[in-house]
Scaffold this motif. Structure first.
Motif, PDB file in Angstrom:
ATOM      1  N   GLN A 162      -6.136   1.839  14.426  1.00  0.00           N
ATOM      2  CA  GLN A 162      -5.693   0.505  14.593  1.00  0.00           C
ATOM      3  C   GLN A 162      -6.972  -0.343  14.095  1.00  0.00           C
ATOM      4  OE1 GLN A 162      -3.173  -0.015  17.910  1.00  0.00           O
ATOM      5  NE2 GLN A 162      -2.743  -2.033  17.839  1.00  0.00           N
ATOM      6  N   TYR A 163      -6.786  -1.445  13.306  1.00  0.00           N
ATOM      7  CA  TYR A 163      -7.629  -2.385  13.030  1.00  0.00           C
ATOM      8  C   TYR A 163      -7.289  -3.576  13.459  1.00  0.00           C
ATOM      9  CZ  TYR A 163     -10.081   0.864   9.926  1.00  0.00           C
ATOM     10  OH  TYR A 163     -10.944   1.852   9.458  1.00  0.00           O
ATOM     11  N   GLY A 164      -7.545  -4.087  14.608  1.00  0.00           N
ATOM     12  CA  GLY A 164      -6.886  -5.509  15.204  1.00  0.00           C
ATOM     13  C   GLY A 164      -5.550  -5.045  15.768  1.00  0.00           C
ATOM     14  N   LYS A 168       1.702   3.349  -1.361  1.00  0.00           N
ATOM     15  CA  LYS A 168       1.293   1.808  -2.015  1.00  0.00           C
ATOM     16  C   LYS A 168      -0.103   1.361  -1.723  1.00  0.00           C
ATOM     17  CE  LYS A 168       4.870  -0.977  -1.164  1.00  0.00           C
ATOM     18  NZ  LYS A 168       5.953  -1.860  -1.323  1.00  0.00           N
ATOM     19  N   ASN A 169      -0.641   0.406  -2.322  1.00  0.00           N
ATOM     20  CA  ASN A 169      -1.767  -0.211  -1.847  1.00  0.00           C
ATOM     21  C   ASN A 169      -1.502  -0.462   0.059  1.00  0.00           C
ATOM     22  OD1 ASN A 169      -2.047  -1.758  -4.773  1.00  0.00           O
ATOM     23  ND2 ASN A 169      -3.224  -0.076  -4.354  1.00  0.00           N
ATOM     24  N   GLY A 170      -2.690  -0.228   0.378  1.00  0.00           N
ATOM     25  CA  GLY A 170      -2.720  -0.585   2.153  1.00  0.00           C
ATOM     26  C   GLY A 170      -1.754   0.218   2.694  1.00  0.00           C
ATOM     27  N   ALA A 171      -1.211   1.405   2.196  1.00  0.00           N
ATOM     28  CA  ALA A 171      -0.417   2.349   3.118  1.00  0.00           C
ATOM     29  C   ALA A 171      -0.992   3.184   4.265  1.00  0.00           C
ATOM     30  CB  ALA A 171       0.542   3.357   2.007  1.00  0.00           C
ATOM     31  N   GLY A 172      -2.366   3.369   4.069  1.00  0.00           N
ATOM     32  CA  GLY A 172      -3.143   4.072   5.014  1.00  0.00           C
ATOM     33  C   GLY A 172      -3.734   5.265   4.434  1.00  0.00           C
ATOM     34  N   SER A 193      -3.385   9.532  -5.005  1.00  0.00           N
ATOM     35  CA  SER A 193      -3.388   8.806  -6.308  1.00  0.00           C
ATOM     36  C   SER A 193      -2.120   8.026  -6.450  1.00  0.00           C
ATOM     37  CB  SER A 193      -3.322  10.177  -7.131  1.00  0.00           C
ATOM     38  OG  SER A 193      -3.153   9.563  -8.562  1.00  0.00           O
ATOM     39  N   HIS A 194      -2.230   7.130  -7.321  1.00  0.00           N
ATOM     40  CA  HIS A 194      -1.044   6.336  -7.454  1.00  0.00           C
ATOM     41  C   HIS A 194      -0.431   6.925  -8.874  1.00  0.00           C
ATOM     42  CE1 HIS A 194      -3.688   2.957  -5.613  1.00  0.00           C
ATOM     43  NE2 HIS A 194      -2.654   3.239  -4.822  1.00  0.00           N
ATOM     44  N   LEU A 195      -1.198   7.753  -9.443  1.00  0.00           N
ATOM     45  CA  LEU A 195      -0.525   8.276 -10.682  1.00  0.00           C
ATOM     46  C   LEU A 195       0.380   9.443 -10.612  1.00  0.00           C
ATOM     47  CD1 LEU A 195      -3.987   8.048 -12.966  1.00  0.00           C
ATOM     48  CD2 LEU A 195      -1.852   6.529 -12.970  1.00  0.00           C
ATOM     49  N   ASP A 232     -10.268  10.824  -2.713  1.00  0.00           N
ATOM     50  CA  ASP A 232      -9.450   9.752  -2.825  1.00  0.00           C
ATOM     51  C   ASP A 232      -9.401   9.219  -4.109  1.00  0.00           C
ATOM     52  OD1 ASP A 232      -7.851   7.545  -1.674  1.00  0.00           O
ATOM     53  OD2 ASP A 232      -9.824   6.499  -0.753  1.00  0.00           O
ATOM     54  N   GLU A 233      -8.402   9.025  -4.698  1.00  0.00           N
ATOM     55  CA  GLU A 233      -8.082   8.747  -6.161  1.00  0.00           C
ATOM     56  C   GLU A 233      -9.161   9.203  -7.060  1.00  0.00           C
ATOM     57  OE1 GLU A 233      -6.529   4.975  -6.446  1.00  0.00           O
ATOM     58  OE2 GLU A 233      -6.151   4.604  -4.233  1.00  0.00           O
ATOM     59  N   PRO A 234      -9.364  10.754  -7.125  1.00  0.00           N
ATOM     60  CA  PRO A 234     -10.306  11.258  -7.938  1.00  0.00           C
ATOM     61  C   PRO A 234     -10.400  10.640  -9.470  1.00  0.00           C
ATOM     62  CG  PRO A 234      -8.727  12.857  -7.057  1.00  0.00           C
ATOM     63  CD  PRO A 234      -8.389  11.641  -6.378  1.00  0.00           C
ATOM     64  N   LYS A 246      -1.644  -1.368  12.579  1.00  0.00           N
ATOM     65  CA  LYS A 246      -2.057   0.076  12.505  1.00  0.00           C
ATOM     66  C   LYS A 246      -2.280   0.548  11.241  1.00  0.00           C
ATOM     67  CE  LYS A 246       0.579   1.127  16.930  1.00  0.00           C
ATOM     68  NZ  LYS A 246       1.596   1.378  17.737  1.00  0.00           N
ATOM     69  N   ALA A 247      -3.288   0.983  10.826  1.00  0.00           N
ATOM     70  CA  ALA A 247      -3.582   1.246   9.222  1.00  0.00           C
ATOM     71  C   ALA A 247      -2.848   2.752   9.073  1.00  0.00           C
ATOM     72  CB  ALA A 247      -5.046   1.360   9.145  1.00  0.00           C
ATOM     73  N   VAL A 248      -3.138   3.566  10.422  1.00  0.00           N
ATOM     74  CA  VAL A 248      -2.360   4.818  10.445  1.00  0.00           C
ATOM     75  C   VAL A 248      -1.636   4.855  11.930  1.00  0.00           C
ATOM     76  CG1 VAL A 248      -2.915   7.231  10.789  1.00  0.00           C
ATOM     77  CG2 VAL A 248      -4.160   6.086   8.981  1.00  0.00           C
TER      78      VAL A 248
END
Ligand SMILES: Nc1ncnc2c1ncn2[C@@H]1O[C@H](COP(=O)(O)OP(=O)(O)OP(=O)(O)O)[C@@H](O)[C@H]1O
Ligand SMILES: [Mg+2]
Length: 295
Positions: A13-15, A38-42, A185-187, A153-155, A18-20
Motif C-alpha cells: 500500500q502507498y498511502g 495496464k500502466n499502473g496495474a502494479g 511487457s506491454h507488447l 521489468d519491460e526488458p 493498494k499498488a499490489v
C-alpha cells in the motif's frame, strides 16, 4: 522444486492506494512467466517486492521453494526500470562496476556485452547511449553471476525490432539452459511468442494466471452465431448437448467448447426452427483476451 516464485496474499500500500492487492502468484522452475497489465496495474511494484526493493504490508513471498531471501536473491538477476549507470563511463566500465560484486572476470564481461549486442560500443559513454542501448546494458547487468532466475521489468522497452528479436532469442536460449524468467511487457505479441504462463494484473490484483497451452485450448476459437431468438437457440443447443460451453448475449451466442462441429450446430438450430442469420468459426487473438481482462 515446487515454485521458483510463490506469493500468498501479497499486498503493498502507498498511502491509501493498494499498488499490489492480495496477490498470489505461482511460477515454476523453467517457466517464462509473462506479467501483463495496464500502466499502473502494479507490475513493477510486485517485482520490487519480490526483489526486496520494497517491503510488503501483508502477505508472504517464497523464492526458490522457500530458500532464505539472501541466498535466493544471489541466484536472481533483475532489471527494474532504468539501470543505474555511470554516465561518463563506457558499457564495459559500467558492467565491471557490477561485475566486481559477483567476481566476474573481464572475459565474462566481454561475453555478456557480445550477448546483448554492445560489443562494438568501445569507449562511448553511457550518457550518450540511446534508450535501447541503456536497456541492453541493463540486461547484461542482470545476467551477471549466471542467475537461475531473471526478473525483468519491460526488458524490450525502447528496443528496435532487431533488438527485440535479439533479446527474445537470448531469453529463449537461456531458458533452454534452465533459467526461469518473470517478464513484464506491454507488447502482447512479443510476450505471446515466448511466455509459457501469463499473469494478468488489474488495479493491483491478479486477475488470472493461465498457461499458454490452456489459453490456446480455451480461447483460440469459438463459434459465433447470430440468431432470430437467442433464448430459443440456447435452449435447443443445451437440449442437444447439455455440457456445451455457451455464452449468450441477446440473440448472439458463442460456443467455446472444443471439437464442436459448426455444421452440427447449424443443423440443430434449423431443426428446432431457430432463424439463423450468421454462423462463424472465429479465432480470438491474444490481444482480445488480455485487453478484456486488463480492463
Ligand atoms: N513509490 C511509490 N509511491 C507512491 N505510489 C506508488 C509508488 N510506486 C508505485 N506507486 C503507485 O502504485 C501503482 C502501481 O504502480 P506500478 O509502477 O507498480 O505499475 P506498473 O504496472 O508497473 O505500471 P507501468 O506499466 O506504467 O510500468 C500506481 O498507482 C502507482 O502510482
Ligand atoms: Mg512498471
Amino acid at each position: 522444486m515446487q515454485y521458483m516464485i510463490e506469493t500468498k496474499n501479497l499486498t503493498k500500500q502507498y498511502g491509501r492506494k493498494k499498488a499490489v492487492d492480495d496477490v498470489s502468484i505461482h511460477i515454476k522452475q523453467g517457466e517464462i512467466y509473462g506479467l501483463i497489465g495496464k500502466n499502473g496495474a502494479g507490475k513493477t511494484t510486485l517485482m520490487k517486492l519480490l526483489l526486496n526493493l520494497a517491503a510488503p504490508n501483508a502477505g508472504e513471498i517464497s523464492l526458490f521453494d522457500g530458500e532464505s531471501r539472501g541466498v535466493a536473491l544471489r541466484k536472481t538477476g533483475s532489471l527494474i526500470e532504468e539501470p543505474a549507470l555511470v554516465k561518463n563511463a563506457s558499457a564495459f566500465e559500467n558492467l565491471k562496476r557490477f561485475g566486481i560484486l559477483v567476481g566476474a572476470d573481464d572475459s565474462e564481461l566481454h561475453r555478456l556485452l557480445e550477448m546483448v549486442g554492445l560489443a562494438d560500443t568501445g569507449s562511448k559513454k553511457a550518457g550518450q547511449f540511446s534508450l535501447g542501448m541503456r536497456q541492453r546494458l541493463g540486461i547484461a547487468i542482470a545476467l551477471l553471476g549466471k542467475p537461475e532466475l531473471l526478473i525483468l521489468d519491460e526488458p524490450i522497452n525502447g528496443l528496435d525490432p532487431a533488438g527485440i528479436k535479439g533479446i527474445r532469442d537470448l531469453i529463449l536460449e537461456l531458458n533452454a539452459q534452465g533459467v526461469t524468467f518473470m517478464i513484464s511487457s506491454h507488447l502482447l505479441d512479443e510476450l505471446g511468442k515466448i511466455a509459457t504462463t501469463y499473469g494478468v494484473m488489474r488495479d493491483g490484483k491478479m486477475v488470472e494466471e493461465i498457461s499458454a497451452e490452456e489459453l490456446i485450448q480455451r480461447y483460440r476459437t469459438y463459434i459465433r452465431i447470430a440468431t432470430g431468438n437467442g433464448d430459443q437457440a440456447a435452449a435447443a443447443l443445451r437440449a442437444w448437448q447439455p455440457g456445451l460451453q455457451l455464452e449468450q448475449t441477446g440473440n448472439e451466442i458463442r460456443i467455446t467448447s472444443d471439437n464442436t462441429d459448426s455444421a452440427d450446430v447449424a443443423a440443430v438450430l434449423v431443426q428446432n426452427g431457430v432463424r439463423l442469420y450468421e454462423l462463424v468459426n472465429q479465432a480470438v487473438s491474444l490481444e482480445d483476451f488480455f485487453i478484456e481482462r486488463m480492463g
